[in-house]
Enzyme design. Structure first.
Site, mmCIF file in Angstrom:
data_model
loop_
_atom_site.group_PDB
_atom_site.id
_atom_site.type_symbol
_atom_site.label_atom_id
_atom_site.label_comp_id
_atom_site.label_asym_id
_atom_site.label_seq_id
_atom_site.Cartn_x
_atom_site.Cartn_y
_atom_site.Cartn_z
ATOM 1 N N ASP A 194 1.628 -3.378 13.371
ATOM 2 C CA ASP A 194 2.901 -3.274 12.669
ATOM 3 C C ASP A 194 3.921 -2.605 13.587
ATOM 4 O O ASP A 194 3.634 -1.574 14.188
ATOM 5 C CB ASP A 194 2.691 -2.417 11.404
ATOM 6 C CG ASP A 194 3.383 -2.986 10.198
ATOM 7 O OD1 ASP A 194 4.602 -3.200 10.284
ATOM 8 O OD2 ASP A 194 2.715 -3.203 9.174
ATOM 9 N N GLU A 206 8.843 -9.596 8.372
ATOM 10 C CA GLU A 206 8.937 -9.365 6.934
ATOM 11 C C GLU A 206 10.418 -9.459 6.539
ATOM 12 O O GLU A 206 11.082 -8.450 6.334
ATOM 13 C CB GLU A 206 8.377 -7.969 6.595
ATOM 14 C CG GLU A 206 8.297 -7.703 5.118
ATOM 15 C CD GLU A 206 8.605 -6.252 4.768
ATOM 16 O OE1 GLU A 206 9.128 -5.506 5.618
ATOM 17 O OE2 GLU A 206 8.325 -5.871 3.624
HETATM 18 C C1 NOJ Z 1 8.344 -2.670 4.171
HETATM 19 C C2 NOJ Z 1 6.933 -2.163 4.109
HETATM 20 O O1 NOJ Z 1 6.087 -3.247 3.815
HETATM 21 C C3 NOJ Z 1 6.910 -1.099 3.038
HETATM 22 O O2 NOJ Z 1 5.598 -0.689 2.723
HETATM 23 C C4 NOJ Z 1 7.743 0.055 3.497
HETATM 24 O O3 NOJ Z 1 7.856 1.007 2.453
HETATM 25 C C5 NOJ Z 1 9.148 -0.396 3.902
HETATM 26 N N1 NOJ Z 1 9.178 -1.619 4.642
HETATM 27 C C6 NOJ Z 1 9.780 0.640 4.777
HETATM 28 O O4 NOJ Z 1 9.183 0.627 6.039
#
Ligand code: NOJ
Ligand code: CA
Length: 546
Positions: free
Chosen positions: A107, A273
């Protein structure tokens, strides 16, 4: 007719035919009985993943972090939090995974750091600090209050700004006040983060899952969001977002920069994402094949259980993504309710067949393959700033206390359902969800048409969603019955053999007979005999037939 890409392209673009599995390190496997999953725990369980048949894992953050957002608040991008192990443990995990032919992506959390990151500690120290411009600082509104009307993504947090008393300015945080947003308009930030990418690429990772890339660049003048949409915290459900704290045009320059860094290494990739449901807008994050290799499509998560709804998502993806862009589907992740909770056990099987037979890269969330459900937690257990703990409980490996996840006390409780929904028990039951996932992964692995073929919708009605996957003349028909009753589909010209059914009444290799009958909540895959045309549905009886 679709035809196979050459073998060099297949290995360069391994991520197109791969199936990914997301591991939330805190919750997968605990090797030292402290109740928290760790890297060594993951390494010990890689054999399970190999036997399951997945090709790649995505590790959610394991970097040093105060854990306000459970690792999505990073205080050192190039280390491992001691709770998860060490860099040596990471290297071992990577080497073992590669020896099992499992690729590993990690990540990358570029939008914000932890407020304990040394960069932010410096930045907040004084207005004149050389790192001041590494973050987004602004004067409070005249008379006090936040500099503009931007909101944090987390409802509980409220405004996206916090006043720092010491220097009298506010800093921006798209999430909690403990996660200040970096200023990506500053070239020093770009250079520092490029070094982070290289650090992990040099260690041998196969790529990155990029956290909220659409948020990296904000409006240059920090202008207010338009009043009519200022209450929106995300770009979900917005046809044309118009929000000024995300999805700004210059973000694509950054993604091209990331791509250049990755392209200097062989066979690396990034999946973003991108939390924008407006598909044409989200599709821009692929660039012209020079930005992200994959962009998550989260739309399944929000669909009602109806064949038309899922077919609409798939149809839109097939029509909208440019030829060089490749879809990436998922049913759930660490931020969402689990698939088995949303759909229930029978429908979860149909969803599994769909996820693993569409044109696109599937991402499974740990525990999805054994039907883990969300756990209702009382206040004592809830720690997450956005109440997502229930979908992050420990992996259920075996019945019994600790579920084989830990011999200590788990950081989140193991639910009573783990007595039956666990790896050991399900492996022994040929009709379990786990064995369905295993069979699906085998069928997918053996049939290139499922990995790389075209996808054409053949039939959608109140009960079924049927589509055809095709490559080099190999044609596979996938038929999903979303209804709680059996149904019959009549096709012109359908001859073939079953490769898989969710139900026991069909054996692989059996001839598909007409009309095609599907039991309640049944999903099937049929290999069609060579013929000229696409099977066309002539008549369908969506009403109960039994
Ligand atoms: C997306 C992540 O999947 C989530 O878990 C997180 O709280 C936020 N981004 C902030 O990084
Ligand atoms: Ca541990």
């Amino acid at each position: 007719m679709s035809s196979s890409p050459d073998s060099a392209a297949v290995s360069r673009e391994w991520w197109k035919s791969a199936v990914f599995y997301q591991i939330y390190p805190r919750s997968f496997a605990d090797s030292n009985a402290d109740g928290i999953g760790d890297l060594r725990g993951i390494t010990h369980r890689l054999g399970y993943l190999q036997q399951l048949g997945i090709d790649a894992i995505w590790l959610s953050p394991f970097y040093p972090s105060p854990m306000v957002d459970f690792g999505y608040d990073v205080s050192d991008y190039c280390e491992v939090d001691p709770i998860f192990g060490s860099l040596a443990d990471f290297d071992e995990l990577l080497a073992r995974a590669h020896s099992l032919k499992i690729r590993v992506i990690v990540d990358f959390v570029p939008n914000h750091t932890s407020d304990q990151h040394p960069w932010f500690l410096e930045s907040r120290a004084s207005r004149l600090n050389p790192k001041r411009e590494w973050y987004v600082w602004a004067d409070p509104a005249p008379g006090g209050g936040p500099p503009n009307n931007w909101l944090s993504c987390f409802e509980r947090v409220g405004a996206a700004w916090t006043l720092d008393e010491r220097t009298g300015q506010c800093y921006l945080h798209s999430y909690t006040p403990h996660q200040p947003d970096l200023n990506w308009r500053n070239p020093d930030v770009c250079a520092a983060m490029e070094r982070v990418l290289r650090f992990w690429l040099d260690r041998g990772v196969d790529g990155f899952r990029i956290d909220v890339p659409h948020r990296l660049i904000k409006h240059s003048e920090l202008q207010n969001n338009p009043p009519e949409i200022a209450h929106l915290r995300t770009a979900y459900g917005q046809p044309v977002p118009g929000l000024r704290n995300l999805n700004q045009p210059e973000v694509h320059d950054l993604l091209r920069l990331f791509r250049c860094v990755l392209d200097a290494y062989p066979e690396r990739m990034a999946v973003g994402e991108v939390g924008i449901t407006d598909l044409p807008e989200a599709a821009r994050y692929y660039g012209r094949g020079d930005e992200l290799e994959l962009v998550f499509n989260f739309s399944f998560w929000a669909q009602p259980w109806s064949p038309a709804a899922f077919a609409r998502v798939v149809g839109e993806v097939e029509r909208t993504l440019p030829a060089e862009a490749w879809p990436a589907y998922t049913l759930s992740n660490h931020d969402l309710s689990r698939a088995a909770t949303r759909y229930g056990p029978e429908r979860a099987q149909v969803a599994a067949v769909m996820l693993l037979t569409l044109r696109g890269t599937p991402f499974l969330y740990y525990g999805e393959e054994i039907g883990m459900t969300d756990v209702q937690l009382d206040a004592r257990w809830t720690n997450d700033p956005d109440d997502r703990d229930g979908a992050r409980t420990p992996m259920q490996w075996e019945p019994g206390l600790g579920a084989g996840f830990t011999t200590g006390s788990p950081w989140l409780p193991v639910p009573p359902t783990a007595r039956t929904a666990n790896v050991t028990t399900e492996l022994q039951d040929p009709r379990s969800l786990l064995n369905l996932y295993r069979r699906l992964l085998q069928v997918r692995c053996r049939n290139r048409a499922l990995q790389l073929g075209s996808c054409e919708t053949v039939l959608v009605n109140d009960a079924v969603f049927v589509y055809l996957r095709e490559l080099d003349g190999e044609r596979l028909l996938v038929a999903l019955n979303f209804a709680d009753h059996s149904t019959t589909c009549r096709f012109d010209d359908l001859k073939g053999t079953y490769l898989l059914s969710t139900h026991a009444h069909i054996d692989p290799g059996e001839h598909a007979s007409l009309p095609l009958r599907l039991e309640a909540n049944e999903g099937i895959i049929i290999r069609l005999e060579v013929s000229d045309g696409t099977p066309s549905a002539t008549a369908v009886s969506p009403s109960p037939t039994s």
